[in-house]
Structure formats: structure tokens, C-alpha cells
Scaffold this motif. Structure first.
Motif, short mmCIF file in Angstrom:
data_model
loop_
_atom_site.label_atom_id
_atom_site.label_comp_id
_atom_site.label_asym_id
_atom_site.label_seq_id
_atom_site.Cartn_x
_atom_site.Cartn_y
_atom_site.Cartn_z
N ILE A 44 -9.36 9.59 -13.08
CA ILE A 44 -7.80 9.22 -12.39
C ILE A 44 -7.13 8.24 -11.79
N PRO A 45 -6.62 7.69 -11.92
CA PRO A 45 -6.03 5.62 -11.62
C PRO A 45 -5.72 5.75 -10.07
N ALA A 46 -5.56 5.23 -9.36
CA ALA A 46 -4.87 4.74 -8.13
C ALA A 46 -5.09 3.42 -7.01
N ALA A 47 -3.73 2.66 -6.92
CA ALA A 47 -4.56 1.59 -7.87
C ALA A 47 -4.68 0.75 -5.97
N VAL A 48 -5.52 0.01 -6.35
CA VAL A 48 -5.73 -1.36 -4.81
C VAL A 48 -4.84 -2.19 -3.96
N GLY A 49 -5.33 -2.34 -3.04
CA GLY A 49 -3.57 -3.64 -2.41
C GLY A 49 -4.53 -5.12 -3.00
N THR A 50 -3.72 -6.04 -3.43
CA THR A 50 -4.14 -7.25 -3.56
C THR A 50 -3.62 -8.26 -2.86
N GLY A 51 -2.88 -7.72 -1.30
CA GLY A 51 -1.93 -9.03 -0.76
C GLY A 51 -2.81 -9.61 0.13
N LEU A 52 -4.76 -9.00 0.63
CA LEU A 52 -5.32 -9.55 1.40
C LEU A 52 -6.67 -10.34 1.31
N ALA A 53 -6.98 -10.95 1.38
CA ALA A 53 -8.09 -11.90 1.47
C ALA A 53 -9.37 -10.68 0.01
N MET A 110 -9.11 6.34 -1.48
CA MET A 110 -9.25 6.89 -0.52
C MET A 110 -8.59 8.35 -0.94
N LEU A 111 -7.32 8.57 -0.10
CA LEU A 111 -6.42 9.51 -0.06
C LEU A 111 -7.28 10.77 -1.47
N LEU A 112 -7.16 9.91 -2.71
CA LEU A 112 -7.04 10.70 -4.15
C LEU A 112 -9.07 11.00 -3.81
N GLY A 113 -9.72 10.69 -2.86
CA GLY A 113 -10.69 11.49 -2.78
C GLY A 113 -10.78 12.62 -2.09
N ARG A 114 -10.16 13.04 -1.08
CA ARG A 114 -9.52 13.59 -0.12
C ARG A 114 -8.67 14.61 -1.17
N VAL A 115 -7.98 14.59 -2.08
CA VAL A 115 -7.63 15.20 -2.91
C VAL A 115 -8.66 16.37 -3.75
N LEU A 116 -8.81 15.33 -3.82
CA LEU A 116 -9.99 15.94 -4.47
C LEU A 116 -11.40 16.59 -4.12
N LEU A 117 -11.63 16.35 -3.05
CA LEU A 117 -12.09 17.42 -2.17
C LEU A 117 -11.61 18.87 -1.93
N GLU A 141 0.98 -1.24 -0.13
CA GLU A 141 -0.30 0.00 -0.01
C GLU A 141 0.62 1.47 -0.01
N ILE A 142 2.49 1.37 0.80
CA ILE A 142 2.91 2.04 0.60
C ILE A 142 3.68 2.43 -1.01
N GLU A 143 3.84 1.53 -1.54
CA GLU A 143 3.92 1.36 -3.03
C GLU A 143 3.25 2.47 -3.93
N ASN A 144 1.63 2.03 -3.16
CA ASN A 144 0.16 2.57 -4.06
C ASN A 144 0.60 3.45 -3.70
N LEU A 145 1.18 4.05 -2.65
CA LEU A 145 0.75 5.46 -2.92
C LEU A 145 2.26 6.24 -3.24
N ARG A 146 2.78 5.64 -3.32
CA ARG A 146 4.35 6.28 -3.94
C ARG A 146 3.76 6.40 -5.66
N HIS A 147 3.48 5.82 -5.84
CA HIS A 147 2.85 5.92 -7.52
C HIS A 147 1.45 7.05 -7.74
N LEU A 148 0.55 7.51 -6.57
CA LEU A 148 0.13 8.10 -6.71
C LEU A 148 0.72 9.33 -6.44
N ALA A 149 1.49 9.19 -5.75
CA ALA A 149 2.17 10.74 -5.27
C ALA A 149 2.85 11.11 -6.90
N GLU A 150 3.10 10.61 -7.29
CA GLU A 150 4.56 10.40 -8.90
C GLU A 150 3.68 10.74 -9.65
#
Length: 279
Positions: free
Chosen positions: A226-235, A243-250, A100-109
Motif C-alpha cells: 500500500i503506497p504512501a508518498a514521502v515528501g522530498t522538499g527538505l534535506a 505514518m498516517l497510513l500506519g495508523r489506518v492499518l492499526l 505533504e498536504i498533497e501527499n495526504l490528499r493522494h492517500l485519501a484518494e
């Protein structure tokens, strides 16, 4: 991702859309990374608490002809003699957090170019009312956005329940003056969301979408995605980046609403007078 047997297994699963049952098998394999390559399909099914045919379907979902082909591959990526429990190795829960941290890094980029978000902010601010759509897995994202958006936008309409009345509510929003619709679309994508977005575009709405990928099924019916990746490492998927992208749009929308700050201050004054929050 580490170069341990568990890490290499995790890398094998990345990028595949797995069902909850298949993810259960994947998690079991990660936990038993040191010896999973030498388990039969029956043994793996028993350890994961699933049926043997589920293990076969899992192997096919990963692109193999069947479980024997997957097991041969596993002997290459996680050979015997390597321990899955070396000191310092990340366990499956840590791996999910790190992903998920990596997904947030991609979003920041992605946000290094603010133009798409700023355009979305203008579209959402100008739409009166503003319908916000999110069904099934995406309903919590839509509900969270709508909750905060209502503090600065004069008319937000949450659409988080499917059914035949959904298009009626789109029609009502258009009649009331809506010009844009914000959609949160997360896997697994309900067919109804794709159909509703097509309907919304046909009704004249500009569709702004937050989805896990620019290639998501909703892309064909989104004017701005606008893409924002989801984590798939859990069930079940984790959606920190959406969620963070939603707050950015706000934030971008509030920047386009001249009375946003006044509305927030008014709310704070009334909340204090009512003793709404515990200090």
C-alpha cells in the motif's frame, strides 16, 4: 506549486531521488531563484557550502549532461528579472508543508477503496505473533506502529535493527505461529530490507508493506503493498503519509480483533490506577 521562479525550480526537482548534499544545492537554488541561472558552478557550490564536483553530480542526477546544460535550462524556467521574493510567495518551508498536504490528499484518494487496507487488517490480526519490520529511516514508523499495536494485539515483535540475527528472529516468529509480516520501507531503501523480505516470503510469511511507491524496490517481495508518498522538499524525507497510513492499518487490524476494545479499556483502568498519565 506556484508559477514563480522558485516554484518552477521546485517542480524541476520533484520526482528525483536526491542525496542530502544534492538537496542542499536544490534548496540554495530555490532561495536564489531570481539569479541562480547566472551563477557558475563554483559560485553555486560556494553558496550551498558544497564542492564544485557535487554541483556537477547534482546536474547529472537531474538528467542533464552537466552544469552548463542545467544552467541553460534554468534560464528558461527562471529567467532574469523575475523576483523570487514576491509578496505572498511560499518559501521553501511552506512548500514542503504544502507538498505533504498533497501527499495526504493522494492517500485519501487511495483509501476511497478500503479493500486493500481491510485485507491487510485481517492478515495482521490473524498473525500470532506479528513481526513488524522497519530499518534505518523506516524504524520510527515501525516502532510507532508496534507501540500502539501492542495495546490491542497479543504478540507484536518489533524488528528495527538489522544484522545477522534478523533472519533468526524471523525464524523464531514463524516457529511461534506467525503468518504475516508488516514492513515499513522508506527511501533510501537498505539492501538488507529487500533481502529480509525475500527470506520472509520463503519462510511462508505473507508480507504487507507500506512504501513510498508501488514501484519501490521492496515491491517484488511484497504480497500486499500500500503506497504512501514521502515528501522530498527538505534535506531529509518527511513521512507524514506513511505514518498516517500506519495508523489506518492499526484501525483496520483492531476492527478484526474481537477483544481489542476490552484490552484498551483494561489498559486505561490500570493506567489510571498507577497514575501513569498527567491529567
Amino acid at each position: 506549486m506556484s508559477d514563480s521562479p522558485a516554484g518552477r525550480l521546485q517542480a524541476l526537482f520533484e520526482g528525483h531521488r536526491l542525496t542530502p548534499t544534492q538537496r542542499r544545492i536544490a534548496h540554495c537554488m530555490v532561495r536564489r531563484a531570481g539569479d541562480v541561472a547566472f551563477l557558475s558552478s563554483v559560485e553555486l557550490a560556494d553558496l550551498a557550502g558544497v564542492s564544485q564536483p557535487s554541483v556537477t553530480r547534482f546536474a547529472v542526477a537531474l538528467g542533464f549532461d552537466g552544469y552548463p546544460a542545467l544552467r541553460r535550462h534554468l534560464r528558461e524556467v527562471a529567467p532574469a528579472g523575475e523576483s523570487a521574493g514576491k509578496p505572498g510567495e511560499h518559501n521553501e518551508y511552506q512548500q514542503a508543508v504544502l507538498a505533504e498536504i498533497e501527499n495526504l490528499r493522494h492517500l485519501a484518494e487511495l483509501l476511497a477503496d478500503p479493500a486493500p487496507v481491510e485485507r491487510a487488517g485481517r492478515l495482521l490480526a490473524a498473525s500470532r505473533p506479528l513481526p513488524v519490520l522497519g530499518l534505518r529511516a523506516a524504524s520510527s514508523q515501525a516502532r510507532g506502529f508496534a507501540y500502539f499495536a501492542a495495546k490491542v494485539h497479543p504478540d507484536v515483535r518489533l524488528l528495527d535493527e538489522g544484522g545477522s540475527m534478523l533472519t533468526d528472529r524471523i525464524d523464531a516468529a514463524v516457529r511461534a505461529g506467525a503468518t504475516a509480516l508488516l514492513c515499513f520501507a522508506l527511501p533510501r531503501h537498505p539492501r538488507e530490507v529487500v533481502e529480509v523480505l525475500e527470506y520472509a516470503q520463503g519462510a511462508g510469511l505473507t508480507v504487507v508493506t507500506v512504501a513510498e511507491s508501488a514501484f519501490a524496490p521492496v515491491a517484488a517481495h511484497s504480497d500486499l503493498l500500500i503506497p504512501a508518498a514521502v515528501g522530498t522538499g527538505l534535506a531529509f524525507d518527511t513521512a507524514c503519509a506513511p505514518m498516517l497510513l500506519g495508523r489506518v492499518l492499526l484501525e483496520a487490524m483492531a476492527d478484526e480483533l474481537p477483544d481489542a476494545q476490552a484490552r484498551l479499556e483494561e489498559f486505561d483502568t490500570k493506567a489510571a490506577a498507577r497514575g501513569l498519565f498527567v491529567e
